[in-house]
Design an enzyme around this catalytic site. Structure first.
Site, PDB file in Angstrom:
ATOM      1  N   ASN A  13       0.838  -1.201   0.000  1.00 20.61           N
ATOM      2  CA  ASN A  13       0.000   0.000   0.000  1.00 20.61           C
ATOM      3  C   ASN A  13       0.867   1.243   0.000  1.00 20.61           C
ATOM      4  O   ASN A  13       2.033   1.204   0.374  1.00 20.61           O
ATOM      5  CB  ASN A  13      -0.927  -0.001   1.217  1.00 20.61           C
ATOM      6  CG  ASN A  13      -1.966  -1.100   1.139  1.00 20.61           C
ATOM      7  OD1 ASN A  13      -2.498  -1.385   0.073  1.00 20.61           O
ATOM      8  ND2 ASN A  13      -2.239  -1.739   2.258  1.00 20.61           N
ATOM      9  N   CYS A  14       0.264   2.343  -0.411  1.00 23.72           N
ATOM     10  CA  CYS A  14       0.914   3.643  -0.457  1.00 23.72           C
ATOM     11  C   CYS A  14       1.583   3.929   0.892  1.00 23.72           C
ATOM     12  O   CYS A  14       0.979   3.664   1.922  1.00 23.72           O
ATOM     13  CB  CYS A  14      -0.130   4.707  -0.778  1.00 23.72           C
ATOM     14  SG  CYS A  14       0.526   6.355  -0.931  1.00 23.72           S
ATOM     15  N   PRO A  15       2.773   4.421   0.917  1.00 25.54           N
ATOM     16  CA  PRO A  15       3.621   4.890  -0.189  1.00 25.54           C
ATOM     17  C   PRO A  15       4.657   3.870  -0.657  1.00 25.54           C
ATOM     18  O   PRO A  15       5.562   4.226  -1.388  1.00 25.54           O
ATOM     19  CB  PRO A  15       4.308   6.098   0.423  1.00 25.54           C
ATOM     20  CG  PRO A  15       4.574   5.657   1.832  1.00 25.54           C
ATOM     21  CD  PRO A  15       3.340   4.828   2.211  1.00 25.54           C
ATOM     22  N   ASP A  40      -2.331  -1.643  -5.481  1.00 25.96           N
ATOM     23  CA  ASP A  40      -2.921  -0.476  -4.815  1.00 25.96           C
ATOM     24  C   ASP A  40      -3.458   0.471  -5.889  1.00 25.96           C
ATOM     25  O   ASP A  40      -2.688   1.013  -6.687  1.00 25.96           O
ATOM     26  CB  ASP A  40      -1.865   0.213  -3.960  1.00 25.96           C
ATOM     27  CG  ASP A  40      -2.375   1.453  -3.251  1.00 25.96           C
ATOM     28  OD1 ASP A  40      -3.599   1.692  -3.263  1.00 25.96           O
ATOM     29  OD2 ASP A  40      -1.551   2.174  -2.667  1.00 25.96           O
TER      30      ASP A  40
END
Length: 75
Positions: A13-15, A40
């Protein structure tokens, strides 16, 4: 499209996809291409912003099923 290097960012997932791509690009030569495969959905717009901010060229983006594929060219 063939790339010089491929990064598997599935499940991250981000980042994290951006951070891993940044690290991978740092180890590459100017003009080489990096293919990033991420799951994502936010990575699509994240890589667009990343390319603008860093000067790396966004060559292609596509979504295949639940995978978002981004091709970046090292500046």
């Amino acid at each position: 499209m063939n790339a010089d290097k491929e990064l598997d960012a599935r499940g991250l997932n981000c980042p994290l996809p951006i951070l891993k791509a940044k690290k991978a690009l740092a180890d590459m030569h100017s003009g080489q291409t990096l293919k990033v495969i991420a799951t994502d959905s936010g990575s699509v717009r994240d890589f667009q912003a990343f390319a603008k901010q860093t000067g790396n060229e966004l060559l292609d983006q596509q979504t295949v099923g639940d995978e978002h594929i981004t091709i970046l060219k090292r500046r």
